[in-house]
Design an enzyme around this catalytic site. Structure first.
Site, PDB file in Angstrom:
ATOM      1  CE1 TYR A  54      -4.123   0.909  -0.328  1.00 56.57           C
ATOM      2  CE2 TYR A  54      -4.391  -1.307   0.710  1.00 56.57           C
ATOM      3  CZ  TYR A  54      -5.051  -0.259  -0.080  1.00 56.57           C
ATOM      4  OH  TYR A  54      -6.245  -0.486  -0.676  1.00 56.57           O
ATOM      5  CD  GLU A  56      -4.929   4.992   0.589  1.00 54.37           C
ATOM      6  OE1 GLU A  56      -4.914   5.644   1.272  1.00 54.37           O
ATOM      7  OE2 GLU A  56      -5.688   4.372   0.111  1.00 54.37           O
ATOM      8  CG  ASP A 200      -7.357   9.850 -24.551  1.00 53.83           C
ATOM      9  OD1 ASP A 200      -6.479   9.123 -24.519  1.00 53.83           O
ATOM     10  OD2 ASP A 200      -8.461   9.387 -24.277  1.00 53.83           O
ATOM     11  CB  THR A 226      -3.747   3.415 -22.504  1.00 49.91           C
ATOM     12  OG1 THR A 226      -3.191   3.131 -23.990  1.00 49.91           O
ATOM     13  CG2 THR A 226      -5.009   3.528 -22.264  1.00 49.91           C
ATOM     14  CE  LYS A 229      -6.139   1.488 -25.689  1.00 54.18           C
ATOM     15  NZ  LYS A 229      -7.144   2.358 -25.738  1.00 54.18           N
ATOM     16  NE  ARG A 235      -5.478  -4.972 -20.010  1.00 54.74           N
ATOM     17  CZ  ARG A 235      -5.860  -4.530 -21.328  1.00 54.74           C
ATOM     18  NH1 ARG A 235      -6.616  -3.425 -21.544  1.00 54.74           N
ATOM     19  NH2 ARG A 235      -5.394  -5.263 -22.318  1.00 54.74           N
TER      20      ARG A 235
END
Ligand SMILES: *Cc1c(COP(=O)(O)O)cnc(C)c1O
Length: 420
Positions: A54, A56, A200, A226, A229, A235
């Site tokens: 974790y 954060e 984008d 992303t 791609k 991913r």
């Protein structure tokens, strides 16, 4: 639970399905333009123990202890992303492209504000204002499209719509647009109406990083993408842009939208950015485009139609109306012979989106396998044979064999197959 146990012994069902998927990827022709194949280094980082952590917050400003290692990982990822795209800041935490875009909405807009994006049925993405997506539900959407004559984005329409509706956020970038996007035009339009400009580049990112497709970095306030791609990473998503927006974006990602960052994925992103910075990647990106042009030319010479007449990128939309097959049926029959693509609307399509008159295909995945111009010509032949002999089982069997043989010449993950 013994730490050393393997997937095969713990969960043979999932193990077997993963093996089947390895086989499908290995022996099929992957033409979905949003897909690619990552290498073992990216897989290794993605499958690492960093999944347990974790973290954060941002590096050195975490809400949890024990973050020294993951701080260094995230700092490397950020530095490499900035170097790769030449941006002033980067946030490597978005879980996906959609989450990256959602953070931009959160950063700059209030529900009900006006957003301008490209029409979904002419190449835009769901998150650019589709009525079934959060973007279309919570914001007022104005959509631009392409011209009937040449299927290119119409600069006059973009400017006129912006002046009429005065959007607070303008989005350029697309999911099924094969040509170069004029990012300078969108900057001009955004300035004209005082809008924030989001580029984008989810689809084009790898080509942009390699300098083989125009970069929006000088023009856009924010660039989203992303990483899986054309960029050929795990991913995930990525946000970048001008330093003045860093804080509002960082806060929108966390705590605005997400919880703990996926540190294993961030590590894998860092690996893929390093790979994209290497000289080889430029050669790859150049070949992706050369292959797409060769595939497009070959399909045209076989009597098929390509939206806008060709491509300047890694993808194209094949207009199937000349051979009277729907996108849905084409996707289905191509899938049955081991050629994977997705149905897609063509501009001004009269079929519903569940049927469509086109398929979208692209070359990032095949190019990663090492395929070149000759294999693109063969692939075009195989597509053509499949589409023209949809009910001829004998013919389809022949094509199936040829698909397997072609893929078989370009090994991918077969070392991962366990023979029992
Ligand atoms: C693929 C894509 C996205 C969404 O990415 P996910 O990782 O699937 O959420 C966003 N925008 C565009 C233009 C895309 O092509």
């Amino acid at each position: 639970m013994p730490i050393a146990s393997s997937l095969k012994s713990i969960d043979p069902d999932i193990f077997r399905l993963v093996q089947m998927e390895v086989r499908r990827q290995e022996y099929g022709l992957e033409l979905i333009p949003s897909e690619n194949f990552v290498d073992e280094a990216v897989l290794e980082a993605n499958g690492s123990v960093l999944t347990n952590k974790y973290a954060e917050g941002l590096p050195r400003k975490r809400y949890y202890g024990g973050c020294d290692c993951v701080d260094a990982v995230e700092e490397l990822a950020i530095a490499r992303a900035k170097e790769l795209f030449g941006t002033e800041f980067a946030n490597v935490q978005p879980h996906s492209g959609a989450q990256a875009n959602q953070a931009v909405y959160e950063a700059f807009l209030k529900p009900g504000d006006t957003v301008m994006g490209m029409r979904l049925d002419q190449g835009g993405h769901l998150t650019h204002g589709s009525p079934v997506n959060f973007s279309g539900k919570h914001y007022k959407v104005v959509a631009y499209g392409v011209r009937t004559t040449d299927h290119l984005i119409d600069p006059d329409e973009v400017m006129a719509l912006a002046k009429e509706h005065r959007p607070k956020l303008i989005i350029c970038g697309a999911t099924a647009y094969s040509r170069r996007i004029d990012f300078a035009l969108f900057r001009k339009v955004a300035d004209e109406v005082g809008a924030i400009l989001l580029a984008d580049i989810a689809h084009y990112a790898g080509l942009v990083a390699a300098g083989e497709y125009p970069s929006p970095v000088a023009y856009a306030d924010i660039v989203s993408t992303t990483t899986h791609k054309t960029l050929r990473g795990p991913r995930s998503g990525l946000l970048m842009g001008k330093a003045q927006h860093a804080q509002v974006i960082n806060r929108a990602v966390f705590p605005g939208l997400q919880g703990g960052p996926h540190m294993h994925t961030i590590a894998a992103k860092a690996v893929s950015f390093k790979e994209a910075l290497a000289p080889d990647f430029k050669i790859y990106a150049r070949q992706v485009i050369a292959n797409a042009r060769a595939l497009s030319d070959a399909l045209i010479s076989l009597g098929l139609k390509i939206v806008s007449g060709g491509t300047d990128s890694h993808l194209m939309v094949v207009d199937l109306r000349p051979i009277e097959v729907s996108g849905k049926d084409a996707q289905h029959v191509l899938d049955s012979v081991g050629i994977t693509c997705n149905k897609n609307t063509v501009p001004f399509d009269t079929q519903p989106p569940t049927v469509c008159s086109g398929v979208r295909i692209g070359t990032p995945a095949l190019t990663t396998r090492g395929m070149g111009i000759a294999e693109m010509k063969t692939t075009a032949e195989l597509i053509n044979q499949t589409l023209r002999n949809r009910t001829d089982e004998k013919k389809l069997d022949e094509v199936r064999e040829q698909v397997r043989a072609l893929a078989g010449r370009f090994p991918l993950y077969r070392h991962r197959l366990v023979t029992e």
